[in-house]
Design an enzyme around this catalytic site. Sequence first.
Site, PDB file in Angstrom:
ATOM      1  N   GLN A 161      -6.826   9.073 -47.272  1.00 52.45           N
ATOM      2  CA  GLN A 161      -5.395   9.089 -46.916  1.00 52.45           C
ATOM      3  C   GLN A 161      -5.158   9.394 -45.436  1.00 52.45           C
ATOM      4  OE1 GLN A 161      -3.703  11.689 -49.913  1.00 52.45           O
ATOM      5  NE2 GLN A 161      -3.308   9.944 -51.246  1.00 52.45           N
ATOM      6  N   GLU A 178       5.079  -3.340 -13.640  1.00 51.14           N
ATOM      7  CA  GLU A 178       6.458  -3.816 -13.837  1.00 51.14           C
ATOM      8  C   GLU A 178       7.394  -2.647 -14.196  1.00 51.14           C
ATOM      9  OE1 GLU A 178       6.793  -7.704 -15.493  1.00 51.14           O
ATOM     10  OE2 GLU A 178       4.717  -8.168 -14.981  1.00 51.14           O
ATOM     11  N   GLY A 179       7.158  -1.506 -13.537  1.00 51.70           N
ATOM     12  CA  GLY A 179       7.948  -0.298 -13.769  1.00 51.70           C
ATOM     13  C   GLY A 179       7.179   0.668 -14.649  1.00 51.70           C
ATOM     14  N   THR A 180       6.764   1.822 -14.091  1.00 51.87           N
ATOM     15  CA  THR A 180       6.051   2.803 -14.924  1.00 51.87           C
ATOM     16  C   THR A 180       7.030   3.385 -15.951  1.00 51.87           C
ATOM     17  OG1 THR A 180       6.602   4.681 -13.511  1.00 51.87           O
ATOM     18  CG2 THR A 180       4.578   3.485 -12.953  1.00 51.87           C
ATOM     19  N   ARG A 182     -16.036  -0.567 -43.591  1.00 50.29           N
ATOM     20  CA  ARG A 182     -16.885   0.590 -43.290  1.00 50.29           C
ATOM     21  C   ARG A 182     -16.840   1.593 -44.442  1.00 50.29           C
ATOM     22  NH1 ARG A 182     -21.111   2.704 -40.535  1.00 50.29           N
ATOM     23  NH2 ARG A 182     -20.811   4.962 -40.283  1.00 50.29           N
ATOM     24  N   ILE A 231      -1.686  -7.745  -6.210  1.00 52.04           N
ATOM     25  CA  ILE A 231      -0.859  -8.888  -6.603  1.00 52.04           C
ATOM     26  C   ILE A 231      -1.600  -9.810  -7.580  1.00 52.04           C
ATOM     27  CG2 ILE A 231       0.554 -10.810  -5.763  1.00 52.04           C
ATOM     28  CD1 ILE A 231       1.526  -7.890  -4.994  1.00 52.04           C
ATOM     29  N   GLN A 233     -10.079   5.485 -33.204  1.00 51.88           N
ATOM     30  CA  GLN A 233     -10.364   6.583 -34.140  1.00 51.88           C
ATOM     31  C   GLN A 233     -10.841   6.022 -35.486  1.00 51.88           C
ATOM     32  OE1 GLN A 233     -10.256   9.405 -32.729  1.00 51.88           O
ATOM     33  NE2 GLN A 233     -10.746  10.739 -34.448  1.00 51.88           N
ATOM     34  N   PRO A 282       0.823  -1.219   0.000  1.00 53.45           N
ATOM     35  CA  PRO A 282       0.000   0.000   0.000  1.00 53.45           C
ATOM     36  C   PRO A 282       0.858   1.271   0.000  1.00 53.45           C
ATOM     37  CG  PRO A 282      -0.881  -1.586   1.557  1.00 53.45           C
ATOM     38  CD  PRO A 282       0.393  -2.177   1.035  1.00 53.45           C
ATOM     39  N   GLY A 283       1.997   1.251   0.658  1.00 51.22           N
ATOM     40  CA  GLY A 283       2.821   2.461   0.748  1.00 51.22           C
ATOM     41  C   GLY A 283       4.022   2.473  -0.162  1.00 51.22           C
TER      42      GLY A 283
END
Length: 389
Positions: A283, A367-369, A272, A158, A340, A129-130
């Site tokens: 394009q 796993e690491g920002t 579409r 986890i 988009q 949590p911390g």
Amino acid sequence: MQLSPYDSEHFLEIREGVRRLCAEFPGEYWRELDVRREYPTAFVKALTDAGYLSVLIPEEYGGAGMNVSQYIKTIHTISYAMPAFRSIISINIGMFASALKNGGTEAQQNEWWPRIAGGEIACFGLTEPGSGSDSAGLQTTATQTDNGWVLSGTKRYITNSPFAKVGLIMARTSKENLPKNSHVSAFVVPFDAPGISIGKSDKKMGQSGSHIADIVMDDVRVGGEALLGGELGKGFAYAMMSLDNGRMSVGAAATAYARRALDSAVRYATERKAFGEPIANFQLIQQMLAQSEIDIYAAECMMDDVTRRADAGENVLRKAAAFKVFASEMCGRVVDACVQVYGGAGYLAEYDAERFFRDARIYRIYEGTTQILQLQIAKHMLREFAAAN
Ligand SMILES: Cc1cc2nc3c(=O)[nH]c(=O)nc-3n(C[C@H](O)[C@H](O)[C@H](O)COP(=O)(O)OP(=O)(O)OC[C@H]3O[C@@H](n4cnc5c(N)ncnc54)[C@H](O)[C@@H]3O)c2cc1C
């Protein structure tokens, strides 16, 4: 077909088997799991029965004995079909089983590798949590007793914990913060140990087939043999080694999922019609498709390069981080372009584009920002520069 040194014929058969098995589970299966936030029991069982849950485990322990390149390619194949399952398998074998490979005792490997190869689920408990990005600031304690250890603390977010039989738990074995984070040790904790409770699965933005929850440890007693490798103060180093593997896995997952979103966008663009013709003829639509292809190709090249380096024994800390950052940010751009291209339909839960957009967001966080990995890359570059000058 020309085989690369890393593509044995046996591996190509396995990868084709995984691809065929994934194709047996149609889009409707994944859509329903997403809505019901269900664990993909049938898919996990099919992969386990086919032996694909054990790809990194050495052959003599019931696994496929893959090297890093082969494992990451397998993860790529699985992630195209089902990103949530990538989380499940990557924690199970990429993080837990590989930590045993890097630092486990023979007894730990003998006990857990065959069980994991047989389908038992594992988890990897570092975040609290911390402390998330500041992972060495963890507060879970492991106190030595006459015949083992007592663990107390809470782990947060986890993956796999609601279904896990075992967890690799990083805990503080010294009150002080020590150099090289040697106040942290790693423990192999069976989840039937008294004092362990698992919280409710958290409701997430995406990848709902993969479950996360808190692990609460209240004076959990484990024997001396639970200490990973029998080595005090090595837990952080082993966690980081597993995370190199985890980051290549997240990079591969993001690369594959971007490819899936682009394939979907190309199909939609040809079907579409607007102003009397397929939107693929415009394009500005082609620009989004082409830029996505360019981005994905770059990530695919990074994936091949970093995994080959890992198999050659190179320390890939910086390159695995670079691959994870590039591929996860790139995937974010591609799923956005996919929404988009779908236009209004891209915003509706009924269409895949909306799910791609939600599923992909986590790649830039766990796993690491992106920010933490950018800092890590810069730290190593500057250290190298200082050493050379
Ligand atoms: C779906 C999911 C699954 C997960 N699975 C696991 C698991 O199995 N095992 C496990 O141990 N953990 C797991 N995690 C935890 C995950 O790894 C952390 O959430 C992640 O590392 C970020 O930590 P945090 O959430 O505490 O964010 P914080 O550390 O609070 O960061 C918040 C923000 O501040 C930024 N930031 C922090 N420090 C700095 C700095 N020095 N400079 C610049 N920016 C900074 C971060 O980049 C981020 O943008 C999981 C999380 C999720 C959401």
